[in-house]
Structures are given as structure tokens and as C-alpha cells.
Design an enzyme around this catalytic site. Structure first.
Site, mmCIF file in Angstrom:
data_model
loop_
_atom_site.group_PDB
_atom_site.id
_atom_site.type_symbol
_atom_site.label_atom_id
_atom_site.label_comp_id
_atom_site.label_asym_id
_atom_site.label_seq_id
_atom_site.Cartn_x
_atom_site.Cartn_y
_atom_site.Cartn_z
ATOM 1 N N ALA A 5 -16.103 -50.143 68.363
ATOM 2 C CA ALA A 5 -15.726 -48.804 68.829
ATOM 3 C C ALA A 5 -16.927 -48.126 69.497
ATOM 4 C CB ALA A 5 -15.211 -47.968 67.660
ATOM 5 N N GLN B 245 -17.264 -47.506 60.661
ATOM 6 C CA GLN B 245 -18.552 -47.996 61.162
ATOM 7 C C GLN B 245 -18.356 -49.130 62.180
ATOM 8 O OE1 GLN B 245 -21.592 -46.997 61.134
ATOM 9 N NE2 GLN B 245 -21.348 -45.285 59.730
ATOM 10 N N SER B 246 -17.297 -49.071 62.955
ATOM 11 C CA SER B 246 -17.021 -50.139 63.911
ATOM 12 C C SER B 246 -18.089 -50.232 65.008
ATOM 13 C CB SER B 246 -15.658 -49.878 64.562
ATOM 14 O OG SER B 246 -15.475 -50.726 65.677
ATOM 15 N N ASN B 247 -18.707 -51.395 65.120
ATOM 16 C CA ASN B 247 -19.648 -51.644 66.231
ATOM 17 C C ASN B 247 -18.891 -51.734 67.542
ATOM 18 O OD1 ASN B 247 -22.015 -52.087 64.506
ATOM 19 N ND2 ASN B 247 -20.924 -53.925 63.847
ATOM 20 N N ALA C 185 -12.774 -49.785 62.068
ATOM 21 C CA ALA C 185 -13.269 -49.159 60.845
ATOM 22 C C ALA C 185 -14.194 -47.999 61.241
ATOM 23 C CB ALA C 185 -14.034 -50.192 60.021
#
Ligand SMILES: *Cc1c(COP(=O)(O)O)cnc(C)c1O
Length: 326
Positions: A79, A75-77, A73
Site C-alpha cells: 500500500a 502496515q502494508s508495504n 494490512a
């Protein structure tokens, strides 16, 4: 250690601390509460993906990869921690993110940019197709991509949480503390699968209760059981895990993934104001809301000890400012 045979690139600040939440326990009038601070794993604002990435990046480096590719997503942590791990190991990172670029980069997305990640927006393309296409393009340009799975959740990544359960048990032994239930946010299943395999292998007797963030109980239990079975095999301890014995509560899905509502807002405020502890809007805020509600329903004994495993994501607060103050 159970994971000694795997490649591992050390990046996390370990062991993470276990701290009592005395004011919160008193406020809720419930069980004794502890927190395991995996929001402090140290890699570019930390989080649970760092433990998985130690093994995933170890494997990628052993395979002589030069670029990490993953998806998530906006806001992927996961990534963001992948981008940081790549930078730290001298690798490129390419992040395939859902949807379109927002006008302003905030939270994790801002950090992705600062960390030098190359971002590809998937638009309305299927995420798996977009990831495959990105990896193939890198190969054809002479790159050596390593595809890091969604959420870092394959048997190699889940091994990070086998090691984490081993770490916790050693910490508890030193202070002669028992934990009856571990509560945490569960989504792609790698954290829970690793904890379950660790608990089974080491004889941890407490419950391992995942609060589902985005999936119905049956679907997530099936994923976790399969991943746990594969992880146990990878570690040379073949065991079949039964989905019916994987503990997952899906009562707190609200309006779905990353939809921040009143329960999350209230939980984030309560942890912040009684303990000075920051949660995140998508995962730990929802899991904490679940924990608070279960305590309210007296689903734990007063004399039991519940450990809230903080899986990180705090920087995501800055990507959801408008929802948190609504
Ligand atoms: C990814 C993530 C989780 C969920 O972990 P899984 O291993 O995907 O189940 C929980 N909390 C935070 C903050 C995360 O980033």
C-alpha cells in the site's frame, strides 16, 4: 527483454545490488550467502512491490486511470509503495486497510499519510467488498480508478519479477557467479511466480525456494503455479506450471501473519549485527529465520551459493518496535 511488450512506468533504481554476506556465512558455518538488495528499489524506502508497480502503473496510465486503489494490512508495504507510485505519477491513491485506525500512525502508515494517500478503514467489512465498494464510489464521482490487486500479484505485476530474474542473470554472468538456490519471503505469490517464469524462460538452473509467510504450502503453491501459468501466457510464452514443482517451505508460519516471535527477532538481530543489514518484521525477518534454520539443519551443501532475495519492508520495523524488543 521478456517483458518488452508490456507498458512500463520506470520508477525503481535498477539494477539493485548483489552483495556477499561473508560475515553471516562464516557465522552460520554454512553455504556462501549473497543478498539481492530489493530493499533498495528506491521508491519511498523501496521494496519488491516497486518492481510490480512499474508494470501495474504502466498499465493503469495506458488505460487513463487517475486514481490507484489497493488494499492491505495496516502496515502494508504494498500500500505504501502504491501511494508513492501514485504521487510520483500525479495520480490520487486510495488505500483500503484492514481493521480500524490505530491511535498513532507509525511505520508504513505514517508514510501513507505523508505521501497523500486517502485511507479508508475497512473495519469488519470483507476486504474484497470494501475494495469493490470504494472503486464503485470513485467511478460514480467521475473518477477513473485502477484497482491494483492485493500485493500487486496478477500477471502484469508478476512480470516485474520476470524482469528481475533477467536482471539477476545478467549480473551473475558479468562476474561469472552461479547461484544454486534463491530464498525469499513468499506471500501473495507474485514475486515467486515472476521468478519461476523468468527462470523457466531463461534457463536458470538454480532452485527457487519461497518461505511462506502466511499460507500452507499447498495453497500457496497452487496460487503461484496458476499465476506463473497466466504470466507466461501474458508474455507470449505459454507454459503450464505444476504446483507440485513450485518449491515452498511452510515450516515458519509461527502464530500467523505479522505475528513477530523469537525466530523473527533473532534473525533480524543476527543480520543487523553481523552485516549491518536491516530486515523487516513480517516478511524478510521470517524468511531469514527460515534460512538460518535450514542452514542449521544442513539442508544446503557447504560449497553451494544461496542468494537471499531481500524484498524490503524495513520501514515496518518502526510499526513493530514493542514486539521487536520484547
Ligand atoms: C509483499 C512482500 C513480500 C511477498 O511478496 P509476494 O509477491 O506478495 O509473495 C515479501 N517481502 C516484503 C517485504 C513484502 O512487502
Amino acid at each position: 527483454m521478456l517483458t518488452d511488450k508490456l507498458h512500463r512506468e520506470r520508477m525503481a533504481h535498477l539494477p539493485t545490488r548483489v552483495e556477499p554476506l561473508e560475515r553471516l556465512s562464516a557465522r552460520l558455518g554454512g553455504p556462501r550467502l549473497l543478498v539481492k538488495r530489493d530493499d533498495q528499489t528506491g521508491l519511498a524506502t523501496g521494496g519488491n512491490k516497486t518492481r510490480k508497480l512499474e508494470f501495474l502503473v504502466g498499465e493503469a496510465l495506458a488505460g487513463r486511470a487517475d486514481v490507484l486503489v489497493t488494499g492491505g494490512a495496516p502496515q502494508s508495504n504494498h500500500a505504501r509503495q502504491t501511494a508513492a507510485a501514485a504521487a510520483r505519477c500525479g495520480l490520487r491513491s486510495v488505500l483500503v486497510l484492514k481493521g480500524e485506525a490505530p491511535p498513532v500512525l507509525t511505520g508504513n502508515l505514517l508514510l501513507d499519510e505523508l505521501l497523500g494517500a486517502e485511507i479508508r478503514w475497512a473495519g469488519d467489512q470483507d476486504m474484497n467488498d470494501a475494495l469493490q465498494e470504494t472503486a464503485e464510489a470513485l467511478w460514480s464521482q467521475g473518477g477513473r480508478p485502477a484497482l491494483i490487486p492485493y500485493g500487486g500479484s496478477n500477471p502484469v505485476g508478476a512480470s516485474g519479477y520476470v524482469a528481475a530474474l533477467e536482471e539477476l542473470m545478467a549480473q551473475l554472468e558479468v562476474v561469472d557467479q552461479r547461484v544454486d538456490t534463491i530464498v525469499f519471503a513468499s506471500s501473495s505469490g507474485g514475486t515467486q511466480a515472476g521468478l519461476v517464469v523468468g527462470a523457466h524462460s531463461l534457463g536458470f538452473s538454480g532452485r527457487i525456494l519461497g518461505i511462506s509467510v502466511d499460507q500452507p504450502r499447498e495453497a500457496l503453491a497452487a496460487t503461484v503455479a496458476m499465476l506463473a501459468t497466466e504470466t507466461a501466457a501474458l508474455l507470449g510464452r505459454p507454459t503450464g506450471f505444476d504446483p507440485a514443482r513450485i518449491e515452498i517451505n511452510d515450516d515458519y508460519l509461527g502464530d500467523g501473519y505479522a505475528s513477530v516471535g523469537k525466530p523473527e527477532r533473532d534473525a533480524i538481530r543476527l543480520f543487523a549485527r553481523t552485516e549491518g543489514l536491516l530486515l523487516d518484521p513480517v516478511y524478510t525477518g521470517r524468511a531469514a529465520a527460515g534460512l538460518i534454520d535450514l542452514i542449521g539443519q544442513e539442508r544446503f551443501r557447504k560449497d553451494e551459493t544461496v542468494l537471499f532475495w531481500h524484498t524490503g519492508g524495513t520501514v515496518g520495523l518502526f510499526g513493530f518496535g514493542d514486539k521487536l524488543t520484547a
